[in-house]
Design an enzyme around this catalytic site. Structure first.
Site, PDB file in Angstrom:
ATOM      1  CG  ASP A  45      -2.136   0.908   1.053  1.00  0.00           C
ATOM      2  OD1 ASP A  45      -3.218   0.372   0.770  1.00  0.00           O
ATOM      3  OD2 ASP A  45      -1.996   2.143   1.190  1.00  0.00           O
ATOM      4  CE1 TYR A 159     -13.797   2.647  -8.003  1.00  0.00           C
ATOM      5  CE2 TYR A 159     -16.054   2.240  -8.721  1.00  0.00           C
ATOM      6  CZ  TYR A 159     -14.979   1.922  -7.917  1.00  0.00           C
ATOM      7  OH  TYR A 159     -15.086   0.871  -7.026  1.00  0.00           O
ATOM      8  CE  LYS A 163     -12.692  -0.869  -8.963  1.00  0.00           C
ATOM      9  NZ  LYS A 163     -11.642  -1.720  -8.341  1.00  0.00           N
ATOM     10  CB  THR A 194     -14.577   0.590   2.552  1.00  0.00           C
ATOM     11  OG1 THR A 194     -14.870   1.534   1.500  1.00  0.00           O
ATOM     12  CG2 THR A 194     -14.969  -0.809   2.116  1.00  0.00           C
TER      13      THR A 194
END
Length: 253
Positions: A45, A159, A163, A194
């Site tokens: 990360d 986005y 994807k 999240t």
């Protein structure tokens, strides 16, 4: 008298797994689940402090590698570090991601390129390096999104495109890498609670999504991690090029 029935043995799990985007959310849940399944886990990360915290949750067997997986050289070093530490790689979870709302007519080229870099270019780079290292076969799981089918909120064209591209990459890679014993699949979550989504959606937004689900709730990271764990195991030894939808029934392709 016949013997009492016994439960079948659990499916073998990947022994060495790399998880990108592992500092939080879905990536963290996938890393913890892989460790619980017995894998040696390498975490990557861009946030070294949060990454170290997840590695500490797992324990001394975890390897934390701070890395920007949109950078080719850092992807190469990530895989090399995992092989050096754990001896091999036979699992990878492509979970690096960001989410932003930008109206299409206001979106800059830089915003477009940055989103594709995080979600699509990083997937290509990490998948390529993992495939080169998986000399004995393996399983790669890409975290996609229901947004790829146009089901996400407005103002996320970059986005959605990224994807959708990732799903195309999964199918193409599955065909090409299958002869080497490498399976490539995707998990496509619906809206998931999240930290990444906390700043983008209000409590009212989340409640609307809960009401839209036949199961009456939104996903949590552990729901997604369970699907990833399944695809990393030999229970899916004859499954490749597929997308497993984890959305509570809000999208039924």
């Amino acid at each position: 008298m016949s013997d009492s029935p016994t439960a079948p043995p659990s499916a073998a799990f990947a022994s060495s797994v790399i998880v990108t985007g592992a500092a939080g959310g879905i990536g963290r849940a996938c890393a913890l689940a892989a460790a619980r399944a017995g894998a040696a886990v390498t975490l990557a990360d861009r946030d070294p402090e949060r990454l170290a915290a997840v590695a500490a949750e797992i324990g001394p067997g975890a390897l934390a590698v701070p890395a920007d997986v949109t950078d080719e050289a850092q992807c190469v070093r990530l895989v090399e570090a995992a092989v050096e530490r754990h001896g091999r790689i036979d699992g990878m979870v492509l979970s690096a991601g960001v989410a932003r709302h930008v109206p299409l007519t206001e979106m800059t080229l830089r915003e477009w390129q940055d989103m594709l870099a995080v979600h699509l270019t990083s997937a290509f780079l990490c998948l390529r390096e993992a495939a080169r290292a998986m000399t004995g076969g393996g399983s790669v799981v890409c975290i996609a999104s229901s947004a790829a089918a146009g089901l996400g909120p407005l103002h996320q064209a970059h986005y959605v495109a990224a994807k959708a591209g990732a799903l195309g990459l999964v199918r193409a890679a599955a065909r090409e890498l299958g002869p080497a014993g490498i399976r490539v699949n995707a998990v496509s979550p619906g809206f998931t609670a999240t930290p990444m989504n906390d700043g983008l959606f209000t409590a009212e937004d989340v409640r609307r999504r809960e009401l839209a689900s036949p199961l009456g709730r939104v996903a949590n990271p552990e729901d997604v991690a369970a699907a990833v764990t399944y695809l990393l195991s030999d229970a899916t030894a004859f499954t490749t090029g597929q997308t497993l939808h984890v959305n509570g029934g809000t999208h039924m392709p």
